[in-house]
Design an enzyme around this catalytic site. Structure first.
Site, PDB file in Angstrom:
ATOM      1  N   ILE A  56     -13.857  -5.008  33.277  1.00 55.10           N
ATOM      2  CA  ILE A  56     -13.972  -5.675  31.990  1.00 55.10           C
ATOM      3  C   ILE A  56     -14.869  -6.894  32.215  1.00 55.10           C
ATOM      4  CG2 ILE A  56     -11.744  -4.863  31.156  1.00 55.10           C
ATOM      5  CD1 ILE A  56     -10.588  -7.631  31.597  1.00 55.10           C
ATOM      6  N   ASP A  57     -15.453  -7.408  31.130  1.00 53.68           N
ATOM      7  CA  ASP A  57     -16.387  -8.519  31.249  1.00 53.68           C
ATOM      8  C   ASP A  57     -15.722  -9.746  31.869  1.00 53.68           C
ATOM      9  OD1 ASP A  57     -18.111  -6.875  29.873  1.00 53.68           O
ATOM     10  OD2 ASP A  57     -17.888  -7.916  27.950  1.00 53.68           O
ATOM     11  N   LYS A  58     -16.530 -10.542  32.529  1.00 48.27           N
ATOM     12  CA  LYS A  58     -16.063 -11.804  33.097  1.00 48.27           C
ATOM     13  C   LYS A  58     -15.372 -12.672  32.048  1.00 48.27           C
ATOM     14  CE  LYS A  58     -17.969 -16.165  34.865  1.00 48.27           C
ATOM     15  NZ  LYS A  58     -19.206 -16.886  35.227  1.00 48.27           N
TER      16      LYS A  58
END
Length: 251
Positions: A56-58
């Site tokens: 998942i995105d940072k």
């Protein structure tokens, strides 16, 4: 100010670990910042060697699942590749959609501009599918449920942006990165606006639920991750004023 924990453990056994990570923490190595803090490095201090099966995105908070051995890694990787894992995200956006449900199939090209953003590209983009559901509107904001059926970089953010809705505090795709303060939506706010601390100052996107078959037993398992304190504080304030709760169906 108390330090926010990098993660909390949602579930663990001999085959898998499910974590609820904070916003701002990478899930795996980043080609642009090799020394940035990473979830896998921190979690391995507690659980030993972990095998990544998805990202998942940072800037996104919420659920990440890791395998703990090669056999589970293979099974989980295949499940993600074959779209046998159902992922549910919650986000807060600017605006009030006129739709209750929205099915988006715009093809996406990662790293498609000079800011390394994902862009809609009908010629070179990869097939990308997201289903959105309006959970409720609160003045100038709306809670949205997103179910991505493919795993493109920034897919939810770009599919929303392409349809005219930006996630609150999105540093890449939104023209409005202003933090959310109580005075933004509470009438007769009595505090000092100059001294007021934001309720939320990071991307309002949370990986809320994962439904996946256990790699060894085959049992269908459902995991949910509570909102982080900042996003939950905002939820509670909006609920108090507008009587809209994105978690209502879960209670």
């Amino acid at each position: 100010m108390k330090q926010i924990a990098d993660f909390t453990t949602v579930y663990s056994d001999d085959d898998i670990v499910v974590l609820n990570k904070r916003s701002g923490l990478l899930v795996a190595a980043d080609r642009y910042d090799a020394d940035a803090p990473r979830l896998d490095v921190e979690a391995e201090k507690e659980f030993g060697t972990l095998f990544a099966v998805h990202r998942i995105d940072k800037d996104t908070s919420g659920l990440v699942i890791y395998a703990r051995n090669a056999e589970s890694h293979k099974a989980l990787s295949m499940a993600f590749e074959n779209r046998q894992v159902q992922k549910t995200y919650h986000c807060l956006v600017h605006g009030r959609p006129m739709w209750d449900d929205l099915h988006v199939t715009l093809p996406l090209q990662p790293d498609g501009d000079d800011r390394h953003r994902t862009v809609v590209n009908k010629k070179f983009g990869k097939p990308s599918v997201t289903d959105f559901k309006l959970l409720g509107s609160c003045s100038e904001y709306s809670w949205i449920e997103a179910k991505p059926h493919t795993g493109r970089t920034h897919q939810i953010r770009v599919h929303l942006h392409a349809n005219g809705y930006d996630i609150v505090c999105d540093p890449l795709y939104s023209g409005n990165q202003k933090p959310v303060r109580l005075s933004d939506f509470k009438r007769r706010y009595n505090g000092d606006v100059e001294e007021e601390r934001p309720l939320l100052s990071r991307l309002a996107l949370h990986a809320y639920k994962l439904e996946v078959a256990h790699p060894k037993t085959g049992e269908l398992m459902t995991f949910t991750a509570p909102y982080q304190k900042d996003m939950d504080a905002l939820r509670k304030q909006l609920l108090k004023i507008f009587k809209v709760d994105p978690l209502a169906e879960e209670n």
